[in-house]
Design a protein around this motif. Sequence first.
Motif, short mmCIF file in Angstrom:
data_model
loop_
_atom_site.label_atom_id
_atom_site.label_comp_id
_atom_site.label_asym_id
_atom_site.label_seq_id
_atom_site.Cartn_x
_atom_site.Cartn_y
_atom_site.Cartn_z
N MET A 77 0.79 -1.28 -0.11
CA MET A 77 -0.11 -0.11 -0.08
C MET A 77 0.72 1.24 -0.12
O MET A 77 1.96 1.21 0.50
N ASP A 78 0.36 2.37 -0.93
CA ASP A 78 1.24 3.53 -0.86
C ASP A 78 0.75 4.41 0.06
O ASP A 78 -0.27 5.24 0.50
N TYR A 79 1.73 4.82 1.21
CA TYR A 79 1.55 5.60 2.36
C TYR A 79 2.29 7.09 1.96
O TYR A 79 2.99 7.11 1.12
N LEU A 80 1.36 7.98 2.51
CA LEU A 80 2.04 9.55 2.54
C LEU A 80 2.72 10.11 3.91
O LEU A 80 2.10 9.56 4.78
N TYR A 81 3.76 10.58 3.54
CA TYR A 81 4.60 11.14 4.71
C TYR A 81 4.83 12.57 4.37
O TYR A 81 4.87 13.15 3.39
N LEU A 82 4.87 13.41 5.74
CA LEU A 82 5.22 14.60 5.47
C LEU A 82 6.26 15.35 6.48
O LEU A 82 6.44 14.71 7.77
N GLY A 136 8.81 6.26 -2.95
CA GLY A 136 10.26 6.70 -3.09
C GLY A 136 10.02 7.87 -3.97
O GLY A 136 11.08 8.59 -4.59
N THR A 137 8.78 8.68 -3.90
CA THR A 137 8.57 9.82 -4.57
C THR A 137 8.20 11.13 -4.15
O THR A 137 7.31 10.92 -3.20
N ILE A 138 9.25 12.06 -4.35
CA ILE A 138 8.62 13.34 -3.29
C ILE A 138 7.42 13.78 -4.49
O ILE A 138 7.73 14.30 -5.36
N ILE A 139 6.42 14.20 -3.83
CA ILE A 139 5.17 14.78 -4.66
C ILE A 139 5.24 16.22 -4.59
O ILE A 139 4.83 16.73 -5.24
N SER A 140 5.54 16.98 -3.28
CA SER A 140 5.64 18.25 -3.31
C SER A 140 6.44 18.91 -2.47
O SER A 140 6.83 18.33 -1.42
N ARG A 141 7.00 20.07 -2.70
CA ARG A 141 7.99 20.74 -1.62
C ARG A 141 7.54 22.24 -1.60
O ARG A 141 7.34 22.77 -2.74
#
Length: 314
Positions: free
Chosen positions: A1-6, A24-29
């Motif tokens: 499952m693809d989890y999101l982290y901040l 392993g993908t940076i979605i936004s910064r």
Amino acid sequence: MDYLYLAIDGGGTKTDAVLFNSTGTIISRTIGSGTNPNGMSFNEVTLHFKKLFANLLLNNSIKEIKGCFAGLSGSDHPKLIKKLADCLREACPLPIHHLIVGNDGMNALWSGTNGASGLVMIAGTGSIVYGIKHNGASFRIGGWGYLFGDEGSGYSIGREAIRHVLMTFDHREQTTSLTIALSNYFDVSVISDIVPIVYKCSKDIIAGLVPIISREAEQGDHLAKQILSDASKELIALLQSGLDRFETMPHVVLVGGIWKCRLIRETICTAVSVPLIFPSCPPVYGSIAKCVNEWEKKDEKLLFSLKRQLLKND
């Protein structure tokens, strides 16, 4: 499952936030305003976080965040940590299942150790040493602000330069090239005219003198050399006080704009007989490392992928 982290690195002047996933993908910064509660109300802190999240989560159909580590300046007390955590939860439009708030020194350390324990000395506008031992116990040394501490910092170096050139105006010291350099920096024709300026300007303006002092020292100005030498001694003493807290030699990380000064950097490297780490990534990477180590079983491949992306876009 693809989890999101901040991952969040919050300071007095800016706050850096990175949203990434478990593949392993940076979605936004996004980089927004400072969030140190020592310089503003908690309502203002919340407002700054809201603006940060509005940009960070723009055009993303995200429903929840699994984990967030926020290394924030001004979080040196459990009550402050709780209030800052409340600010984050109130500001974030998405539910955060796991939230950890810590000191921004943790980010600085982990940006050089990939989340491992060790010692970091931050030398920028101010200065501080922060350490985490193998058993998880942490400590800080210094960082008491420009009135009572911040030895060897950019502000301290700039202040000393101003103090000495004013003494040359009184004929108490010999005039050097620093007098002209500071006159040009503050755009005054007489060096004594900088007094009303420096009493009104921010600390970073005074710390901004460091590259000028470094340049004059490189060109042979004896006063500039002495100021940098004295700052180096202060930083060495600060670092040694941190090393004395460890039973075995820790990882040692050096972070901050002062290390761009070649004379100081070389003096420290010569004086301290331990390997020194100068991180290539910004401190927010330390927060990313904490998230990966905390909730993704210290996945080294994941961490390497995120680090490569961050370096590419920084």
